[in-house]
Design an enzyme around this catalytic site. Sequence first.
Site, short mmCIF file in Angstrom:
data_model
loop_
_atom_site.label_atom_id
_atom_site.label_comp_id
_atom_site.label_asym_id
_atom_site.label_seq_id
_atom_site.Cartn_x
_atom_site.Cartn_y
_atom_site.Cartn_z
N LYS A 93 -10.96 4.91 -3.08
CA LYS A 93 -10.02 4.82 -1.95
C LYS A 93 -10.18 6.10 -1.13
O LYS A 93 -9.42 7.05 -1.27
CB LYS A 93 -8.59 4.63 -2.47
CG LYS A 93 -7.61 4.22 -1.38
CD LYS A 93 -6.29 3.75 -1.99
CE LYS A 93 -5.22 3.60 -0.95
NZ LYS A 93 -5.48 2.57 0.05
N1 PMP Z 1 -7.68 -3.10 -0.15
C1 PMP Z 1 -7.57 -2.04 0.66
C2 PMP Z 1 -8.68 -1.75 1.60
C3 PMP Z 1 -6.41 -1.25 0.64
O1 PMP Z 1 -6.29 -0.20 1.46
C4 PMP Z 1 -5.38 -1.57 -0.26
C5 PMP Z 1 -4.12 -0.75 -0.29
N2 PMP Z 1 -4.26 0.34 -1.15
C6 PMP Z 1 -5.55 -2.69 -1.11
C7 PMP Z 1 -6.71 -3.41 -1.03
C8 PMP Z 1 -4.49 -3.06 -2.10
O2 PMP Z 1 -4.41 -2.11 -3.11
P1 PMP Z 1 -3.06 -1.84 -3.90
O3 PMP Z 1 -2.54 -3.16 -4.33
O4 PMP Z 1 -3.47 -0.99 -5.05
O5 PMP Z 1 -2.15 -1.16 -2.98
#
Ligand code: PMP
Length: 291
Positions: A144
Amino acid sequence: MDWDEARIHVLTHALHYGTAVFEGLRCYKTDRGPAIFRLEDHVARLVNSAKIYLMDLKQSPEEIANAIKSTIKANNFEECYIRPIAYYGYGEMGVNPLPNEVNFAIAVWRWGAYLGKNALTEGVRCMVSSWHRINPLTLPPQAKASANYANAALAKIEAVKAGYDEAIMLNTLGMVSEGTGENIFRVKRNIVSTPTAAAGILRGITRDTVIELAADLGISCQRTDISREELYTSDELFLCGTAAEITPVREVDGRTIGNGDRRITRIFQTAYDDIVHGRNKSYARWLDYIK
Ligand code: PMP
C-alpha cells in the site's frame, strides 16, 4: 502535535517520488467505547509494505499499534478514520530514497461515507476505467504505497469527470482488478466471487472479512477471474474497503446491476456493521478497544 502544526518540508522525498507506505483504518463507537477494527492486521500490512520497499521502520508493530491508540485517545474521538504513514523525509533529492530518514506520522479525523452520503443505501455508479491497474512488473500492487495512488487517481479523475462515482480498474490482462480504493465482489445466482490476489489487487482487510463472513454464513464464495462483461451481468455487485465499508454498485458503464434487490449485499452490510460496532461477540477478536 496540533493539526495546524503538522508540516513537512516541500523537498520531502515522498512528496516528489511517491516513496511512502500507509494504512487506512477505522475506529468505531461501541458500547464499550471506541474500538479499532482489525488493528493488528492493518499494522502487519504496513510492515509488509515497508519491507517490500526496503524501508526501515524504526517502530515495532506494537509501538505503531500503541501510537495509533494514543492518537485517538488524545483526540477524544468516539469514531474516526486513522491514517498512519511512513515516508522518506527531507534530506537528499534524487530518486534514491535510502539517504533520507524514514519519518512516521499518524493522523485521525472524522470521515463519513467515503463514496457519498447515500452510497451505502442507494449504491454507486461506476465506469470501467481506460487506465489499467498497476501490475507486479511495474509497481507491487500488494504494497500500500503512495505511488500506487497516482494510478488510482488517474482512474478516479476520469470517472468523476465523466459523472460517475467510482472507477473499476481492469488489470493489464483485461480482467477485473478492483476500485481505486476498494476491492470488488460479484454475486451471481447466490454465489459470491471476487478477483484473486493475482489480479493485481491490494489484499483488502475488508475483502478478507467478507470472505470469512461468507464462510461463517454458509454463503458460497470464490476467488476467481472476473471479466468486464461479468460485471454487467451480475445479480449484485459491491465495493468494499475500510473507507467505503460495503457499498453496493447500482450501475456499471450504463448497465443497471441486477434487479436492485441486493439481498446478499445487505446481509454482508448488516453483518459488517454489527461486527465493527461490537454487537457480534463472535468477532470480538477483531476489535481493539481504546480504553
Ligand atoms: N484496494 C485499494 C487500492 C485500496 O486503497 C483499499 C483501501 N485500503 C482497498 C483495496 C481495500 O482495503 P481495506 O479493506 O484493507 O481497506
